[in-house]
Design a protein around this motif. Structure first.
Motif, mmCIF file in Angstrom:
data_model
loop_
_atom_site.group_PDB
_atom_site.id
_atom_site.type_symbol
_atom_site.label_atom_id
_atom_site.label_comp_id
_atom_site.label_asym_id
_atom_site.label_seq_id
_atom_site.Cartn_x
_atom_site.Cartn_y
_atom_site.Cartn_z
ATOM 1 N N ASN A 71 -67.213 -3.854 -102.196
ATOM 2 C CA ASN A 71 -66.360 -2.707 -101.920
ATOM 3 C C ASN A 71 -64.979 -2.915 -102.525
ATOM 4 O O ASN A 71 -64.488 -4.032 -102.609
ATOM 5 N N ILE A 72 -64.362 -1.804 -102.916
ATOM 6 C CA ILE A 72 -62.993 -1.797 -103.412
ATOM 7 C C ILE A 72 -62.182 -0.981 -102.417
ATOM 8 O O ILE A 72 -62.630 0.076 -101.978
ATOM 9 N N GLY A 73 -60.986 -1.459 -102.066
ATOM 10 C CA GLY A 73 -60.213 -0.710 -101.089
ATOM 11 C C GLY A 73 -58.729 -0.940 -101.161
ATOM 12 O O GLY A 73 -58.248 -1.875 -101.799
ATOM 13 N N SER A 74 -57.994 -0.051 -100.505
ATOM 14 C CA SER A 74 -56.557 -0.150 -100.406
ATOM 15 C C SER A 74 -56.099 0.686 -99.220
ATOM 16 O O SER A 74 -56.720 1.699 -98.895
ATOM 17 N N TYR A 75 -55.006 0.258 -98.584
ATOM 18 C CA TYR A 75 -54.410 1.086 -97.546
ATOM 19 C C TYR A 75 -53.711 2.295 -98.148
ATOM 20 O O TYR A 75 -53.407 3.244 -97.439
ATOM 21 N N HIS A 76 -53.427 2.252 -99.459
ATOM 22 C CA HIS A 76 -52.606 3.284 -100.069
ATOM 23 C C HIS A 76 -53.337 4.073 -101.137
ATOM 24 O O HIS A 76 -53.672 5.218 -100.929
ATOM 25 N N MET A 77 -53.603 3.448 -102.283
ATOM 26 C CA MET A 77 -54.177 4.183 -103.398
ATOM 27 C C MET A 77 -55.088 3.288 -104.215
ATOM 28 O O MET A 77 -54.792 2.116 -104.436
ATOM 29 N N VAL A 78 -56.189 3.865 -104.676
ATOM 30 C CA VAL A 78 -57.091 3.187 -105.608
ATOM 31 C C VAL A 78 -57.023 3.960 -106.916
ATOM 32 O O VAL A 78 -57.244 5.173 -106.942
ATOM 33 N N THR A 79 -56.693 3.263 -108.004
ATOM 34 C CA THR A 79 -56.533 3.894 -109.311
ATOM 35 C C THR A 79 -57.361 3.151 -110.344
ATOM 36 O O THR A 79 -57.379 1.918 -110.355
ATOM 37 N N THR A 80 -58.031 3.899 -111.215
ATOM 38 C CA THR A 80 -58.709 3.293 -112.368
ATOM 39 C C THR A 80 -58.065 3.848 -113.630
ATOM 40 O O THR A 80 -57.689 5.018 -113.682
ATOM 41 N N THR A 81 -57.937 3.006 -114.640
ATOM 42 C CA THR A 81 -57.293 3.435 -115.879
ATOM 43 C C THR A 81 -58.273 3.685 -117.009
ATOM 44 O O THR A 81 -57.873 4.132 -118.077
ATOM 45 N N GLY A 82 -59.526 3.400 -116.809
ATOM 46 C CA GLY A 82 -60.528 3.616 -117.848
ATOM 47 C C GLY A 82 -61.916 3.538 -117.245
ATOM 48 O O GLY A 82 -62.102 3.773 -116.052
ATOM 49 N N SER A 83 -62.883 3.186 -118.082
ATOM 50 C CA SER A 83 -64.263 3.144 -117.609
ATOM 51 C C SER A 83 -64.436 2.047 -116.560
ATOM 52 O O SER A 83 -63.837 0.983 -116.633
ATOM 53 N N LEU A 84 -65.255 2.340 -115.565
ATOM 54 C CA LEU A 84 -65.471 1.426 -114.451
ATOM 55 C C LEU A 84 -66.900 1.567 -113.981
ATOM 56 O O LEU A 84 -67.417 2.674 -113.854
ATOM 57 N N ASN A 85 -67.561 0.443 -113.742
ATOM 58 C CA ASN A 85 -68.892 0.430 -113.145
ATOM 59 C C ASN A 85 -68.795 -0.256 -111.796
ATOM 60 O O ASN A 85 -68.367 -1.407 -111.721
ATOM 61 N N VAL A 86 -69.187 0.442 -110.736
ATOM 62 C CA VAL A 86 -69.111 -0.104 -109.386
ATOM 63 C C VAL A 86 -70.465 0.076 -108.701
ATOM 64 O O VAL A 86 -71.001 1.185 -108.667
ATOM 65 N N ILE A 87 -71.004 -1.014 -108.197
ATOM 66 C CA ILE A 87 -72.143 -0.939 -107.293
ATOM 67 C C ILE A 87 -71.580 -1.306 -105.931
ATOM 68 O O ILE A 87 -71.420 -2.477 -105.595
ATOM 69 N N GLY A 88 -71.197 -0.310 -105.194
ATOM 70 C CA GLY A 88 -70.533 -0.490 -103.913
ATOM 71 C C GLY A 88 -69.745 0.755 -103.575
ATOM 72 O O GLY A 88 -69.942 1.814 -104.168
ATOM 73 N N ASN A 89 -68.840 0.636 -102.642
ATOM 74 C CA ASN A 89 -68.073 1.771 -102.153
ATOM 75 C C ASN A 89 -66.593 1.616 -102.471
ATOM 76 O O ASN A 89 -66.111 0.512 -102.687
ATOM 77 N N ILE A 90 -65.890 2.747 -102.462
ATOM 78 C CA ILE A 90 -64.447 2.754 -102.640
ATOM 79 C C ILE A 90 -63.826 3.332 -101.375
ATOM 80 O O ILE A 90 -64.197 4.429 -100.933
ATOM 81 N N PHE A 91 -62.906 2.581 -100.773
ATOM 82 C CA PHE A 91 -62.201 3.006 -99.560
ATOM 83 C C PHE A 91 -60.713 3.121 -99.876
ATOM 84 O O PHE A 91 -60.128 2.198 -100.435
ATOM 85 N N SER A 92 -60.107 4.245 -99.514
ATOM 86 C CA SER A 92 -58.681 4.423 -99.738
ATOM 87 C C SER A 92 -58.057 5.046 -98.504
ATOM 88 O O SER A 92 -58.566 6.033 -97.968
ATOM 89 N N GLY A 93 -56.937 4.476 -98.084
ATOM 90 C CA GLY A 93 -56.203 5.039 -96.959
ATOM 91 C C GLY A 93 -55.307 6.182 -97.376
ATOM 92 O O GLY A 93 -54.786 6.907 -96.540
ATOM 93 N N ILE A 104 -70.014 5.153 -110.291
ATOM 94 C CA ILE A 104 -69.914 4.591 -108.950
ATOM 95 C C ILE A 104 -71.241 4.792 -108.244
ATOM 96 O O ILE A 104 -71.644 5.925 -107.955
ATOM 97 N N ASP A 105 -71.932 3.701 -107.986
ATOM 98 C CA ASP A 105 -73.203 3.739 -107.280
ATOM 99 C C ASP A 105 -72.920 3.405 -105.815
ATOM 100 O O ASP A 105 -73.114 2.283 -105.365
ATOM 101 N N GLY A 106 -72.400 4.366 -105.100
ATOM 102 C CA GLY A 106 -72.001 4.180 -103.709
ATOM 103 C C GLY A 106 -71.230 5.403 -103.257
ATOM 104 O O GLY A 106 -71.352 6.483 -103.823
ATOM 105 N N SER A 107 -70.412 5.235 -102.258
ATOM 106 C CA SER A 107 -69.643 6.344 -101.691
ATOM 107 C C SER A 107 -68.151 6.135 -101.881
ATOM 108 O O SER A 107 -67.696 5.012 -102.075
ATOM 109 N N ILE A 108 -67.412 7.230 -101.810
ATOM 110 C CA ILE A 108 -65.956 7.199 -101.883
ATOM 111 C C ILE A 108 -65.421 7.727 -100.555
ATOM 112 O O ILE A 108 -65.762 8.840 -100.146
ATOM 113 N N TYR A 109 -64.610 6.927 -99.875
ATOM 114 C CA TYR A 109 -64.047 7.307 -98.583
ATOM 115 C C TYR A 109 -62.532 7.419 -98.703
ATOM 116 O O TYR A 109 -61.872 6.460 -99.089
ATOM 117 N N ILE A 110 -61.989 8.586 -98.391
ATOM 118 C CA ILE A 110 -60.551 8.820 -98.418
ATOM 119 C C ILE A 110 -60.123 9.143 -96.986
ATOM 120 O O ILE A 110 -60.605 10.107 -96.393
#
Length: 124
Positions: A71-93, A104-110
């Motif tokens: 999983n990738i996460g932050s209390y504030h902001m998640v930013t990508t600057t180019g191509s990204l492959n993720v097997i997992g989830n993204i969590f952002s506060g 992104i092979d997973g879910s995005i939670y904001i």
């Protein structure tokens, strides 16, 4: 003097129904993630309501990153600057700003901890 009472068959049913509803009316809470559940995580929860902290305390992932089974996460902001492959989830506060060519092979939670009225997810 005698009193006659009518037997109402729905009264016991309503009483049992009300007891069942009240017993199941407990607020459920989602299980909170542990820091060990994340491959990448940033931010300070004490500053999660300050919008300006997005630029200094967010997770920024550069082009060509490949994250597998995490999983990738932050209390504030998640930013990508180019191509990204993720097997997992993204969590952002706060916000998530995902550039084009993200897989992104997973879910995005904001969670929008800052209660912003703007778009919290920008993709592409």
């Amino acid at each position: 003097m005698s009193s006659f009472y009518k037997i109402r068959p729905f009264k016991p049913f309503l009483l049992v129904f009300a007891i069942l509803i009240l017993s199941f009316n407990q607020q459920t809470q989602a299980q909170q993630k542990k820091i060990s559940d994340f491959i990448i995580f940033s931010g300070n929860p004490a500053f999660s309501t300050n919008i300006k902290n997005d630029q200094t305390s967010g997770t920024i992932i550069s082009s060509g990153a490949d994250v597998r089974n995490g999983n990738i996460g932050s209390y504030h902001m998640v930013t990508t600057t180019g191509s990204l492959n993720v097997i997992g989830n993204i969590f952002s506060g706060g916000n998530a700003d995902l550039s084009s060519r993200n897989n992104i092979d997973g879910s995005i939670y904001i969670y929008n901890l800052q209660n912003q009225s703007t778009n919290n997810l920008v993709a592409g």
